[in-house]
Structures are given as structure tokens and as C-alpha cells.
Design an enzyme around this catalytic site. Structure first.
Site, PDB file in Angstrom:
ATOM      1  N   SER A  12      12.718  -7.501  -4.899  1.00 35.47           N
ATOM      2  CA  SER A  12      11.855  -8.444  -3.887  1.00 35.47           C
ATOM      3  C   SER A  12      10.800  -9.121  -4.733  1.00 35.47           C
ATOM      4  O   SER A  12      10.551 -10.272  -4.233  1.00 35.47           O
ATOM      5  CB  SER A  12      11.052  -7.295  -2.962  1.00 35.47           C
ATOM      6  OG  SER A  12      10.247  -6.390  -3.816  1.00 35.47           O
ATOM      7  N   ASP A 182      -0.379  -5.905  -4.265  1.00 33.78           N
ATOM      8  CA  ASP A 182      -0.207  -4.116  -3.866  1.00 33.78           C
ATOM      9  C   ASP A 182       0.212  -3.376  -5.159  1.00 33.78           C
ATOM     10  O   ASP A 182       0.531  -2.104  -4.988  1.00 33.78           O
ATOM     11  CB  ASP A 182       0.898  -3.959  -2.872  1.00 33.78           C
ATOM     12  CG  ASP A 182       2.236  -4.399  -3.077  1.00 33.78           C
ATOM     13  OD1 ASP A 182       2.416  -4.900  -4.396  1.00 33.78           O
ATOM     14  OD2 ASP A 182       3.165  -4.411  -2.702  1.00 33.78           O
ATOM     15  N   HIS A 185       4.087  -6.056  -6.102  1.00 30.55           N
ATOM     16  CA  HIS A 185       4.428  -7.473  -5.617  1.00 30.55           C
ATOM     17  C   HIS A 185       3.507  -8.727  -6.135  1.00 30.55           C
ATOM     18  O   HIS A 185       2.297  -8.509  -6.006  1.00 30.55           O
ATOM     19  CB  HIS A 185       4.792  -7.714  -4.344  1.00 30.55           C
ATOM     20  CG  HIS A 185       5.932  -6.634  -3.647  1.00 30.55           C
ATOM     21  ND1 HIS A 185       5.489  -5.507  -3.102  1.00 30.55           N
ATOM     22  CD2 HIS A 185       7.116  -6.754  -3.530  1.00 30.55           C
ATOM     23  CE1 HIS A 185       6.541  -4.626  -2.932  1.00 30.55           C
ATOM     24  NE2 HIS A 185       7.816  -5.637  -3.161  1.00 30.55           N
TER      25      HIS A 185
END
Length: 203
Positions: A12, A182, A185
Site C-alpha cells: 500500500s 498511522d 502509511h
């Protein structure tokens, strides 16, 4: 930069926003690197392909390597993987895990397949961080994976982007801004640090 096609693959952190982006690049370090080329070497502007997919571990990369890497025949391949291999050990300990030995074995297989079936130069990015605390459990568990990336790169003569070390150095200095949204990310600052570290290592 003479490479005409650069492919980024990962999780991601690499994907970030690409599925919502008409250019399929996303709002991430890949875009910042693309923009660097546009500004600094417009006469040799490469094609940029982003093949990041959220949640991926190295086992997932192996399952899609033929379609997402080999088929595209990149001139330069940049690999960023490892955070989820560790994170799953923390947030989902009951699932089947990817420990360092398997991580290394699969990584070697992917590199050898790429070298056998493409002419790509291969760049290995260190996994970044898990929490913006250098002493977090995630960051301690990441260390063997970072060491594997560097060992493999040395053995195969590949370029390493020292992203983990860049992040740790930042976190142990007087840091004016956070790097993540977080703990994992990237925010814009984290993406900027990733892009800067990649550019300095590769170009």
C-alpha cells in the site's frame, strides 16, 4: 536517466491512491519520483508503471510477478516489500506468517526470475517503519528483513535504497513533522523522504 520504462512494485505504501488516479500512479513517492524526472530530465522522461497493491506481502508479489513485472519488461524495477510481512505478525498473529527465512528465499527467487527473463536493472528498497518509535516492536522485528534486503543486494550486485535507515535517522533527529498518518502509511513528508532517498541512491 536512460531507462525508458520504470516499474515500481510493492504494498500500500507504493499503491497509495493509484486506483483512484487516472494515471494509475497515485499520490505517493512514485509520483514524486515521476515529477522529479519531468522537471530535471524532461528530454529523457521515462514511462512510470505503479504495481503496488495494499496489504501485499512478498508471497503476494510472487503470485503476481509474471503478470505485473515480467510481462511489462521494465528497464528498471524497483521493489518495496516487507512491512506487511512483519505487520501481520503483530495485527493478525493467527494467520500463516512470512518469517525471515521464507522472505529471503522468495526474494531470491523473484530476483533470479527477473534476471533470467528481463534485462531490468533491479533496485531494492528497504522496508520503512512500523510506528514512529525506533524502539517499537514492529521496528525491531523489521531489522532482519532490512538485513536480508541488503545481503541479497550485495550478493546480486543490486542497488539498495536505504529507506529504513533514512526513516530511523529522521526519527532520531530533531524532526519537525511526522512521516506517517498511522505509523505505517506515508503522509506527504514521508513520501518526500522516500522519494529523496530513492533519487539519491538510484540516480
Amino acid at each position: 536517466m536512460k531507462d525508458k520504462r520504470i516499474l515500481f512494485i510493492g504494498d500500500s505504501i507504493t499503491e497509495w491512491g493509484r486506483f483512484e488516479d487516472e494515471e494509475n500512479i497515485g499520490d505517493n513517492y512514485v509520483r514524486m519520483i515521476r515529477d522529479y524526472f519531468a522537471v530535471h530530465t524532461p528530454e529523457q522522461f521515462p514511462e512510470i508503471i505503479n504495481r503496488g497493491i495494499g496489504g501485499n506481502r512478498i508471497t503476494d508479489l510472487a503470485n503476481r510477478w509474471q503478470d505485473d513485472v515480467i510481462t511489462h519488461q521494465p528497464d528498471l524495477l524497483s521493489i518495496s516489500i516487507g512491512v506487511n510481512d512483519v505487520w501481520r505478525q503483530l495485527d493478525n498473529p493467527d494467520m500463516e506468517q512470512v518469517y525471515p527465512d521464507q522472505y529471503e528465499e522468495i526474494y531470491r527467487t523473484l530476483i533470479e526470475k527477473t534476471q533470467a527473463e528481463t534485462n531490468a536493472k533491479i533496485v531494492l528498497m528497504e522496508p520503512t517503519v512500523i510506528e514512529e518509535d525506533v524502539n517499537s516492536e514492529g521496528n525491531q522485528k523489521l531489522k532482519p528483513y532490512v538485513e536480508i534486503v541488503n545481503k541479497i543486494a550485495q550478493e546480486y550486485g543490486l542497488t539498495v535504497v536505504p529507506t529504513y535507515h533514512a526513516f530511523i535517522d529522521y526519527l532520531t533527529s530533531e524532526r519537525p513533522l511526522p512521516l506517517t498518518t498511522d505509523g505505517v502509511h506515508m503522509n506527504s513528508t514521508g513520501n518526500a523522504l522516500m522519494a529523496k532517498t530513492w533519487i539519491e541512491a538510484v540516480l
